[in-house]
Design a protein around this motif. Structure first.
Motif, PDB file in Angstrom:
ATOM      1  N   VAL A 198       0.840  -1.201   0.000  1.00  0.00           N
ATOM      2  CA  VAL A 198       0.000   0.000   0.000  1.00  0.00           C
ATOM      3  C   VAL A 198       0.874   1.250   0.000  1.00  0.00           C
ATOM      4  N   PHE A 199       1.918   1.251   0.825  1.00  0.00           N
ATOM      5  CA  PHE A 199       2.828   2.396   0.830  1.00  0.00           C
ATOM      6  C   PHE A 199       3.482   2.578  -0.539  1.00  0.00           C
ATOM      7  N   CYS A 200       3.841   1.462  -1.165  1.00  0.00           N
ATOM      8  CA  CYS A 200       4.478   1.546  -2.482  1.00  0.00           C
ATOM      9  C   CYS A 200       3.521   2.138  -3.523  1.00  0.00           C
ATOM     10  N   GLN A 201       2.278   1.673  -3.534  1.00  0.00           N
ATOM     11  CA  GLN A 201       1.299   2.219  -4.482  1.00  0.00           C
ATOM     12  C   GLN A 201       1.082   3.700  -4.232  1.00  0.00           C
ATOM     13  N   ALA A 202       0.969   4.079  -2.962  1.00  0.00           N
ATOM     14  CA  ALA A 202       0.771   5.498  -2.644  1.00  0.00           C
ATOM     15  C   ALA A 202       1.944   6.337  -3.139  1.00  0.00           C
ATOM     16  N   GLY A 203       3.160   5.830  -2.949  1.00  0.00           N
ATOM     17  CA  GLY A 203       4.337   6.558  -3.414  1.00  0.00           C
ATOM     18  C   GLY A 203       4.388   6.677  -4.923  1.00  0.00           C
ATOM     19  N   ARG A 204       3.976   5.630  -5.630  1.00  0.00           N
ATOM     20  CA  ARG A 204       3.961   5.675  -7.097  1.00  0.00           C
ATOM     21  C   ARG A 204       2.965   6.722  -7.601  1.00  0.00           C
ATOM     22  N   PHE A 205       1.766   6.751  -6.994  1.00  0.00           N
ATOM     23  CA  PHE A 205       0.771   7.717  -7.454  1.00  0.00           C
ATOM     24  C   PHE A 205       1.241   9.152  -7.190  1.00  0.00           C
ATOM     25  N   ALA A 206       1.891   9.358  -6.050  1.00  0.00           N
ATOM     26  CA  ALA A 206       2.423  10.696  -5.764  1.00  0.00           C
ATOM     27  C   ALA A 206       3.478  11.081  -6.792  1.00  0.00           C
ATOM     28  N   LEU A 207       4.325  10.118  -7.173  1.00  0.00           N
ATOM     29  CA  LEU A 207       5.337  10.382  -8.203  1.00  0.00           C
ATOM     30  C   LEU A 207       4.676  10.762  -9.522  1.00  0.00           C
ATOM     31  N   TYR A 208       3.659  10.000  -9.934  1.00  0.00           N
ATOM     32  CA  TYR A 208       2.995  10.279 -11.206  1.00  0.00           C
ATOM     33  C   TYR A 208       2.400  11.679 -11.238  1.00  0.00           C
ATOM     34  N   GLN A 209       1.975  12.155 -10.076  1.00  0.00           N
ATOM     35  CA  GLN A 209       1.380  13.485  -9.991  1.00  0.00           C
ATOM     36  C   GLN A 209       2.414  14.579  -9.790  1.00  0.00           C
ATOM     37  N   GLY A 210       3.698  14.190  -9.770  1.00  0.00           N
ATOM     38  CA  GLY A 210       4.758  15.190  -9.620  1.00  0.00           C
ATOM     39  C   GLY A 210       4.987  15.637  -8.198  1.00  0.00           C
ATOM     40  N   ASP A 211       4.423  14.921  -7.215  1.00  0.00           N
ATOM     41  CA  ASP A 211       4.573  15.291  -5.809  1.00  0.00           C
ATOM     42  C   ASP A 211       5.736  14.494  -5.225  1.00  0.00           C
ATOM     43  N   TYR A 212       6.956  14.907  -5.557  1.00  0.00           N
ATOM     44  CA  TYR A 212       8.135  14.149  -5.157  1.00  0.00           C
ATOM     45  C   TYR A 212       8.357  14.185  -3.648  1.00  0.00           C
ATOM     46  N   ALA A 213       8.008  15.301  -3.023  1.00  0.00           N
ATOM     47  CA  ALA A 213       8.219  15.427  -1.578  1.00  0.00           C
ATOM     48  C   ALA A 213       7.397  14.402  -0.816  1.00  0.00           C
ATOM     49  N   ALA A 214       6.194  14.118  -1.293  1.00  0.00           N
ATOM     50  CA  ALA A 214       5.350  13.113  -0.634  1.00  0.00           C
ATOM     51  C   ALA A 214       5.735  11.708  -1.055  1.00  0.00           C
ATOM     52  N   SER A 215       6.183  11.558  -2.287  1.00  0.00           N
ATOM     53  CA  SER A 215       6.470  10.227  -2.817  1.00  0.00           C
ATOM     54  C   SER A 215       7.633   9.556  -2.106  1.00  0.00           C
ATOM     55  N   ARG A 216       8.704  10.290  -1.884  1.00  0.00           N
ATOM     56  CA  ARG A 216       9.918   9.661  -1.347  1.00  0.00           C
ATOM     57  C   ARG A 216       9.701   8.988   0.008  1.00  0.00           C
ATOM     58  N   PRO A 217       9.132   9.664   1.024  1.00  0.00           N
ATOM     59  CA  PRO A 217       8.978   8.983   2.320  1.00  0.00           C
ATOM     60  C   PRO A 217       8.030   7.783   2.255  1.00  0.00           C
ATOM     61  N   LEU A 218       7.009   7.843   1.408  1.00  0.00           N
ATOM     62  CA  LEU A 218       6.114   6.700   1.261  1.00  0.00           C
ATOM     63  C   LEU A 218       6.870   5.498   0.717  1.00  0.00           C
ATOM     64  N   LEU A 219       7.703   5.737  -0.288  1.00  0.00           N
ATOM     65  CA  LEU A 219       8.463   4.640  -0.894  1.00  0.00           C
ATOM     66  C   LEU A 219       9.557   4.132   0.041  1.00  0.00           C
ATOM     67  N   GLU A 220      10.152   5.025   0.822  1.00  0.00           N
ATOM     68  CA  GLU A 220      11.162   4.586   1.790  1.00  0.00           C
ATOM     69  C   GLU A 220      10.553   3.694   2.858  1.00  0.00           C
ATOM     70  N   THR A 221       9.324   4.029   3.286  1.00  0.00           N
ATOM     71  CA  THR A 221       8.627   3.175   4.250  1.00  0.00           C
ATOM     72  C   THR A 221       8.316   1.822   3.625  1.00  0.00           C
ATOM     73  N   SER A 222       7.851   1.864   2.387  1.00  0.00           N
ATOM     74  CA  SER A 222       7.574   0.615   1.679  1.00  0.00           C
ATOM     75  C   SER A 222       8.829  -0.251   1.593  1.00  0.00           C
ATOM     76  N   LEU A 223       9.960   0.370   1.258  1.00  0.00           N
ATOM     77  CA  LEU A 223      11.212  -0.370   1.119  1.00  0.00           C
ATOM     78  C   LEU A 223      11.625  -1.008   2.444  1.00  0.00           C
ATOM     79  N   ALA A 224      11.506  -0.248   3.525  1.00  0.00           N
ATOM     80  CA  ALA A 224      11.895  -0.778   4.838  1.00  0.00           C
ATOM     81  C   ALA A 224      11.009  -1.960   5.235  1.00  0.00           C
ATOM     82  N   LEU A 225       9.713  -1.852   5.028  1.00  0.00           N
ATOM     83  CA  LEU A 225       8.791  -2.940   5.361  1.00  0.00           C
ATOM     84  C   LEU A 225       9.057  -4.159   4.493  1.00  0.00           C
ATOM     85  N   ALA A 226       9.337  -3.930   3.211  1.00  0.00           N
ATOM     86  CA  ALA A 226       9.594  -5.045   2.306  1.00  0.00           C
ATOM     87  C   ALA A 226      10.905  -5.746   2.643  1.00  0.00           C
TER      88      ALA A 226
END
Length: 886
Positions: free
Chosen positions: A603-631
């Motif tokens: 879920v964190f990974c999907q949220a980070g991807r959607f933020a990236l697609y919308q150009g919201d890099y500031a929100a995307s990075r921490p979501l993806l970092e959380t996803s990476l740590a959990l994975a």
């Protein structure tokens, strides 16, 4: 039976009578048609110009009333007539079958194909009568399939009965008012009436007639989004969905049907009010049990079907002339083909329809029982089970209670298993498959092998609707029945209530979680099946939304909810529902603390991807970092890979190339462990883009060519298209415009085949620039406008500024550098607001074109125009370029 009509819309009764009188054989009919056309088109008939007539012929059994004909065949020939043009003679398939072996000399029949007529029922195979002395070439038939009559009106499984007066009333009202709300009881026929009116008015609205079904929605916030989805509109950057809709429809001439507004009344009212205020050429027909209660609204109460006088003596002819009886008769014939109104049962038919108050749904439920009960027995059971309008005005009793009584009666005739299935399927939204029904209906009292038979029994008894699309049967409940069945599901004793509803909801959630995960597996295999599975997910979108809403209400369902959200992300990804996907992830994440880490990671990974697609890099990075740590903690290499690859993309977009390379290379190193989920070609493609941005063009092409070869081996069309786009862009940078155009053209084609809207937009953006470089200004404008429209629709904020800049360049090429400079200024503001940099590969081209505009205007004028553009809103800039025609 034939119909003849002149080009002014007047039906010539005398000519029609003479024409019909000439029918002694089928051959005579055709000869008469030819002679009528020749005569009417050459004689003046007291008019200054020859009369152009159209003739239609259809074969069927009509009934006589007051020395005139009526019935479905007359309606059918009228709809067939409406599709033709002056001088044209059309035949239906039944008529063609009769005459094909007895054609007069020089007469032939030309097949015109299958056409949906404006009665909205089954399509008709249409034929044109041909003769050497008649006109031969005409415009396309004015059927529902004509691309000049855009619409999404659904095909109906049964014919439309009566309502001539109401149709006329509504058409007259719509010529003077912009919002007409059809009110009345559930089941009184509001939806079907609005659809028929809309079909009749297709020629009136050049931008189309659009049906927006609100019944499946449980969240009022989705009303505007649902309307936008039907109309192909998405939220513009910085705007609400409501404002985006209103802005997009400002200049459109169209009719919108808002169907079943009652359970989302406030949201429907806000939508209607916004369109009334901002869109002067848009008209709306709403259907609701109560009015929207906003300024400018006119309410029209849909009456019951016409009824016989219960006190009058009824004959077969007299009773059959009323709409309620006609409906009962047609639906009864569907249930029992040998049913007929007779002298003996005519009084009972009249009494039955009268006691049912002429409500269409009630009549259909009663008619479904003639296979097991006589009309007299049905009428008697009505007397026993409930009283309809016992004294006083029928409006004294609430319509909902009246309809509930009728459904109570039909429900009581079901056996225990049928009742259980009807209750269980009430949890679906927007329809379901037989497989889904198995999942929610199987229980202590019902085994899996019994579900389909029980479901078909409910279809047969008119409580469930079955519709076949592309070889798949989907089932649905009329909204009134669904609400009734849902009430029955929840009205058990308080001690059993949670079990009754909760168990079915949990089964529903579990099924769609497993379905979405199966779709995810097939999509990620990249074996050419992505399109099919994304379409299947799309068909179940309302059920996915409903299941997520169920899950969010119960913390015990956190794992299932997270699994569904993570898997459904592929639907939101490929269809460009990025905002909705991001919103669902945001709702799901807070409740996932108790869920296994791998499902939280998805879920964190999907949220980070959607933020990236919308150009919201500031929100995307921490979501993806959380996803990476959990994975990493869960040791799930698939999600680790996806998170690393996406984090690399975020770093790349922010020009942190060293960080991006480290992410890509770590991701690439673990691909051998992924087996069927290997992401190697995707990572290679990203590495190619990275090294190209850092100046190593040779290595970049090697990476990309390797990625393309692997994608082709897997028949992964979306990824093939992306690699072709990258190679096309680089070929353009090298000055090889012919190669660039070829590569990008194939990329666009593949993206269209897969229905991948975001990537269609991106590839059109690049292809449009190549066309600009080639001097194909008109073609470039067409491509770029479509790219911009799709980009706005899917919320691709990163690319829309580029497209507007390139459209500005085409304006300069057409001799309007002043307007181009203004648009450059407007884009500058948006880039600053959204913190979106210009794509590096376009920078050189932009500087060249901006310099040309500056030189054409001179420095003072250029700066003044730039400043004026900075004062434009983004919406004004977009409207300016979309309104321009090349």
């Amino acid at each position: 039976r034939a119909a003849i009509e002149a080009n002014d819309g007047y039906v010539f009764k005398t000519v029609g009578d003479a024409f019909c009188a000439a029918f002694h054989t089928a051959g005579d009919a055709l000869r008469a048609a030819v002679l009528s056309q020749q005569t009417l088109q050459t004689e003046v008939w007291e008019t200054p110009e020859p009369i152009q007539v159209r003739i239609a012929m259809h074969t069927g059994t009509a009934e006589v009333r007051d020395n005139d004909y009526f019935g479905p065949p007359l309606n059918r020939v009228s709809r067939l007539l409406a599709t033709g043009h002056g001088g044209q003679v059309l035949l239906s398939l039944p008529t063609q079958e009769l005459v094909r072996d007895m054609l007069p000399e020089d007469v032939s029949l030309r097949g015109m194909g299958l056409h949906r007529l404006k009665d909205l029922v089954r399509p008709e195979t249409v034929y044109q009568l041909c003769h050497p002395r008649l006109a031969d070439t005409f415009a396309p038939l004015r059927s529902l399939d004509n691309p000049e009559l855009p619409n999404n009106l659904p095909q109906q499984t049964t014919s439309f009965i009566g309502r001539d007066k109401q149709i006329g009333d509504i058409k007259t009202l719509l010529s003077n008012v912009r919002l007409l709300t059809l009110t009345g009881a559930g089941g009184c026929g509001k939806t079907r009436l609005s659809l028929q009116v809309a079909a009749d008015l297709l020629d009136t609205f050049p931008d189309g007639v659009w049906f927006v079904e609100l019944a499946p929605l449980s969240d009022p916030e989705l009303v505007s989004q649902t309307a936008a989805s039907v109309l192909g509109i998405k939220q513009a950057p910085g705007n609400t969905m409501l404002k985006s809709l209103a802005d997009a429809l400002k200049s459109k001439q169209l009719l919108i049907l808002l169907d079943n507004c009652e359970h989302v009344l406030d949201a429907s009212a806000r939508l209607a009010e916004a369109l009334l205020k901002n869109c002067p050429h848009v008209r709306l027909v709403a259907s609701s049990r109560e009015g929207l209660n906003i300024p400018g609204e006119t309410a029209y109460r849909v009456p019951s079907l016409s009824l016989p006088d219960p006190k009058a003596t009824q004959t077969i002819a007299s009773v059959s002339s009323y709409e309620a009886v006609q409906l009962f008769l047609e639906r009864a014939l569907a249930s029992r083909p040998d049913f007929a109104v007779t002298i003996a049962n005519a009084p009972a038919v009249a009494q039955l329809c009268t006691r049912l108050d002429g409500i269409p749904l009630a009549i259909e439920l009663a008619a479904a029982r003639v296979n097991s009960l006589s009309v007299e027995e049905i009428s008697q059971r009505l007397d026993q089970r409930f009283r309809l309008l016992t004294g006083g005005s029928r409006t004294a009793l609430p319509r909902q209670q009246t309809l509930r009584s009728l459904i109570d009666w039909s429900y009581d005739l079901l056996n225990a298993q049928e009742r259980t299935v009807l209750q269980s399927v009430s949890v679906f939204s927007g329809g379901w498959t037989a497989e889904a029904a198995d999942a929610v209906c199987v229980g202590d009292a019902i085994e899996e092998w019994e579900v389909l038979d029980l479901l078909l029994a409910l279809v047969y008894k008119s409580l469930v609707v079955a519709e076949e699309t592309s070889g798949t049967t989907r089932y649905r409940l009329l909204e009134t029945i669904r609400q009734y069945a849902r009430d029955r599901l929840t009205e058990n004793s308080p001690s059993t209530l949670p079990d009754a509803l909760g168990a079915v909801q949990n089964s529903h959630l579990t099924f769609y979680m497993q379905f979405a995960e199966k779709a995810e597996t097939e999509i990620l295999l990249s074996n050419g099946g992505q399109t099919v599975w994304v379409e299947r997910l799309e068909a179940e979108h309302d059920n996915i939304r409903t299941a997520l809403r169920f899950g969010l209400a119960d913390v015990a369902l956190a794992e299932s909810t997270a699994r569904l959200c993570g898997a459904a992300g592929w639907l939101w990804h490929f269809r460009g529902y990025w905002r909705e996907g991001r919103d669902w992830c945001a709702e799901v994440i807070p409740g996932t603390a108790s869920a296994p880490g791998i499902y939280r990671a998805k879920v964190f990974c999907q949220a980070g991807r959607f933020a990236l697609y919308q150009g919201d890099y500031a929100a995307s990075r921490p979501l993806l970092e959380t996803s990476l740590a959990l994975a990493r903690e869960a040791e799930n290499f698939k999600i680790i890979s996806l998170s690393l690859n996406t984090l690399g993309n975020v770093a790349y977009e922010q020009q942190e190339y060293d960080v991006a390379r480290a992410m890509y290379e770590e991701c690439l190193a673990m691909q051998p462990a992924l087996g069927a989920n290997d992401m190697t070609p995707n990572v290679l493609a990203n590495l190619g883009g990275l090294v190209e941005a850092t100046g190593d063009k040779v290595a970049a092409r090697a990476y990309q060519e390797q990625a393309l070869a692997l994608h082709r081996q897997r028949n992964d069309k979306p990824s093939i298209a992306l690699s072709l786009e990258n190679l096309g862009v680089w070929a353009m940078g090298d000055g090889d415009l012919e190669k660039a155009y070829s590569l990008l053209e194939e990329s666009v084609r593949l993206n269209r085949e897969t229905g991948n809207k975001p990537d269609i937009a991106y590839s059109l953006r690049a292809l449009g620039l190549v066309a600009v470089e080639q001097g194909k200004t008109a073609a470039a404008q067409t491509m770029l406008r479509e790219s911009l429209t799709l980009g706005i629709e899917v919320g691709a904020n990163r690319m829309t500024p580029d497209v507007v800049e390139w459209l500005a360049v085409t304006l300069a090429a057409e001799g309007d550098p002043l307007r181009a400079a203004r648009l450059f200024g407007a884009v500058t503001v948006l880039r600053e607001r959204l913190e979106i940099e210009r794509d590096p590969w376009f920078q050189t081209f932009y500087e060249k074109y901006a310099a040309d505009v500056r030189a054409a205007l001179g420095e003072p004028t250029y700066l003044a125009a730039l400043s004026e553009g900075i004062g434009l809103s983004w919406e004004q800039a977009v409207e300016s370029v979309l309104a321009t025609r090349g």
